[in-house]
Scaffold this motif. Structure first.
Motif, PDB file in Angstrom:
ATOM      1  N   GLU A 151       0.797  -1.086  -0.011  1.00 20.41           N
ATOM      2  CA  GLU A 151      -0.544   0.008   0.156  1.00 20.41           C
ATOM      3  C   GLU A 151       0.841   1.389   0.261  1.00 20.41           C
ATOM      4  OE1 GLU A 151      -3.600   1.283   2.280  1.00 20.41           O
ATOM      5  OE2 GLU A 151      -3.268   0.002   1.910  1.00 20.41           O
ATOM      6  N   SER A 194      -2.622   2.462  -7.595  1.00 22.35           N
ATOM      7  CA  SER A 194      -3.708   1.774  -6.520  1.00 22.35           C
ATOM      8  C   SER A 194      -3.218   0.565  -5.472  1.00 22.35           C
ATOM      9  CB  SER A 194      -5.363   1.074  -7.064  1.00 22.35           C
ATOM     10  OG  SER A 194      -4.515   0.432  -7.868  1.00 22.35           O
ATOM     11  N   ARG A 195      -3.496   0.215  -4.682  1.00 20.04           N
ATOM     12  CA  ARG A 195      -2.509  -1.287  -3.970  1.00 20.04           C
ATOM     13  C   ARG A 195      -3.145  -2.544  -5.306  1.00 20.04           C
ATOM     14  NH1 ARG A 195      -3.238  -5.744  -1.848  1.00 20.04           N
ATOM     15  NH2 ARG A 195      -5.757  -5.610  -1.788  1.00 20.04           N
ATOM     16  N   ARG A 196      -4.369  -2.587  -5.221  1.00 25.08           N
ATOM     17  CA  ARG A 196      -5.051  -3.434  -6.186  1.00 25.08           C
ATOM     18  C   ARG A 196      -3.664  -3.528  -7.659  1.00 25.08           C
ATOM     19  NH1 ARG A 196     -10.613  -4.828  -9.068  1.00 25.08           N
ATOM     20  NH2 ARG A 196      -9.993  -6.816  -9.927  1.00 25.08           N
ATOM     21  N   THR A 197      -3.461  -2.740  -8.513  1.00 25.51           N
ATOM     22  CA  THR A 197      -2.880  -2.582  -9.359  1.00 25.51           C
ATOM     23  C   THR A 197      -1.111  -2.858  -8.875  1.00 25.51           C
ATOM     24  OG1 THR A 197      -3.905  -0.730 -10.275  1.00 25.51           O
ATOM     25  CG2 THR A 197      -1.564  -0.619 -10.695  1.00 25.51           C
ATOM     26  N   THR A 249      -0.662  -5.267  -5.855  1.00 28.62           N
ATOM     27  CA  THR A 249      -0.502  -6.166  -6.484  1.00 28.62           C
ATOM     28  C   THR A 249       0.025  -7.314  -8.041  1.00 28.62           C
ATOM     29  OG1 THR A 249      -1.790  -6.329  -4.314  1.00 28.62           O
ATOM     30  CG2 THR A 249      -1.742  -8.444  -5.515  1.00 28.62           C
ATOM     31  N   LYS A 250      -1.816  -6.449  -8.487  1.00 29.74           N
ATOM     32  CA  LYS A 250      -0.973  -7.039 -10.001  1.00 29.74           C
ATOM     33  C   LYS A 250       0.171  -6.950 -10.879  1.00 29.74           C
ATOM     34  CE  LYS A 250      -5.846  -5.952 -11.802  1.00 29.74           C
ATOM     35  NZ  LYS A 250      -6.712  -5.372 -12.554  1.00 29.74           N
ATOM     36  N   GLN A 305       0.223  -7.550 -14.877  1.00 32.10           N
ATOM     37  CA  GLN A 305       0.365  -5.869 -15.010  1.00 32.10           C
ATOM     38  C   GLN A 305       1.395  -4.974 -15.853  1.00 32.10           C
ATOM     39  OE1 GLN A 305      -3.128  -3.695 -14.412  1.00 32.10           O
ATOM     40  NE2 GLN A 305      -1.679  -2.656 -15.571  1.00 32.10           N
TER      41      GLN A 305
END
Length: 105
Positions: free
Chosen positions: A41, A50-53, A55-56, A62
């Motif tokens: 994060e 984003s944190r999600r990105t 992670t990807k 990604q």
């Protein structure tokens, strides 16, 4: 060539489509991040995703824009070319010589 590039950008990737190099880059980024004591994060905020990105990115799912790649290199305080050289070193060791320059085959 243009059709192939268009197909790459428009197709929805499935598990088999992820480039091994992208996965290795993600692992490398995650390792550097962990070594610096930064969580996902925090790093995501630092590079503007984003944190999600994040992670990807670390899972190799990604692709990275040059801007994000340069921000990551700056955060790690290395030159972008260093990250590419490390990626090449890791992938060559893992899969043998996969990348070649024109005329070096």
């Amino acid at each position: 060539m243009r059709k192939r590039l268009k197909d790459l950008h428009s197709a929805e990737p499935d598990e088999a489509d992820y480039l091994p190099e992208l996965v290795e880059l993600g692992v490398m980024i995650g390792s550097y991040r962990t070594a610096l004591g930064i969580n996902q994060e925090e790093m995501a905020k630092m590079i503007g995703v984003s944190r999600r990105t994040m992670t990807k990115i670390e899972n190799g799912r990604q692709t990275l824009s040059l801007v994000i790649f340069f921000r990551i290199a700056a955060l790690f305080e290395v030159r972008p070319v260093y990250l590419l050289q490390e990626l090449e070193r890791v992938t060559q060791r893992k899969w043998g010589r996969r990348w070649s320059r024109k005329g070096e085959d």
